[in-house]
Design an enzyme around this catalytic site. Sequence first.
Site, mmCIF file in Angstrom:
data_model
loop_
_atom_site.group_PDB
_atom_site.id
_atom_site.type_symbol
_atom_site.label_atom_id
_atom_site.label_comp_id
_atom_site.label_asym_id
_atom_site.label_seq_id
_atom_site.Cartn_x
_atom_site.Cartn_y
_atom_site.Cartn_z
ATOM 1 C CE LYS A 54 13.628 40.442 -18.956
ATOM 2 N NZ LYS A 54 14.933 39.778 -18.954
ATOM 3 C CD GLN A 98 16.357 36.801 -20.597
ATOM 4 O OE1 GLN A 98 15.938 37.936 -20.744
ATOM 5 N NE2 GLN A 98 16.267 36.154 -19.444
ATOM 6 C CG ASP A 121 19.933 42.574 -16.915
ATOM 7 O OD1 ASP A 121 18.823 42.770 -16.368
ATOM 8 O OD2 ASP A 121 20.168 41.624 -17.681
#
Length: 301
Positions: A54, A98, A121
Amino acid sequence: MTADLIDGKALAADLRARVADAAAAFETACGRKPCLRVLLVGDHPASQAYVRSKERAAHRSGLDSTVERLSAETGQAALLARIAALNADGGVDGILVQLPLPARIDPEAVIAAIDPAKDVDGFHPVNAGRLMTGLGTPLVPCTPYGCLLLIRKALGTASLAGRTAFVLGRSNIVGKPLALLLLAADATVTIGHSRTADPACLARRADILVAAAGRPHLVGADWVKPGAVIIDVGINRIPTEDGKGRLVGDVDIASVRPIAGSVTPVPGGVGPMTIAVLLRNTVLAAAARNGVSIADPAEGL
Ligand code: NAD
């Protein structure tokens, strides 16, 4: 007939190039790059690899991205305090925690603590609710939105309206939001899960079949309607003789290819799209927070 392979790497590269243009336009308007902060708790090996990918992709597309690595002993209160500080920092546009988190930390509490305007997200209940009610939000979960873009690519100019879709999996991260995205695009959607009786029978009626169960090679030829678009979200490591293991999807690609119209490979299908959509979400969050008008990089992809 052999199904076409849907090239997720190429589509993701197109999206990342558009994100780079949007990030440059944002920088011209605001004098700084769109800023993403990734919080990683502990040293889960797969998560380490994901956050590295990422960060690399974000830098290549002209974003300012940093991974904050917190020790495996970090408690929930400390993590929530760090999120509160990033929420309050006007120079931060996107926050990603995460997953998975260590067992003692409640992921729902952590997700709910993120400012919905920085929730790149798309998991915050406000953004999930906006998706569900049709109010709309640019901050939709990355993997499902990547799947929708792949489906649109496979269909070309044809519309999703009136098509039947079967989504195998009902998680909050993949199955449920993807079903809602397909519904919003006027598909007729059925969701299957571990308690569904005869999912293969339901899948065989679907013009679009998405497999997100996390079960290696579960979906075989008897699940597939001739000509269907198949999206394989699964990432499963199976043992190999050399002990290294190999990544496979939920779809037995060799058995479905003679029947399906198009199918995503694993790797090289959904995976690259997930990261590209994260970058797209970050640029859109940055633009919205700072009152900069920027076209959605995914529009017309
Ligand atoms: P999850 O475990 O949270 O959910 C799995 C879902 O599949 C559940 O709803 C369950 O009911 C259903 N299921 C499980 N076994 C089944 C069976 N035998 N028959 C029918 N339904 C069954 O997983 P998730 O987070 O939604 O992820 C699903 C898969 O997608 C995993 O392999 C994961 O690694 C992968 N994934 C890939 C990406 C990517 O970027 N490519 C992103 C997220 C998840």
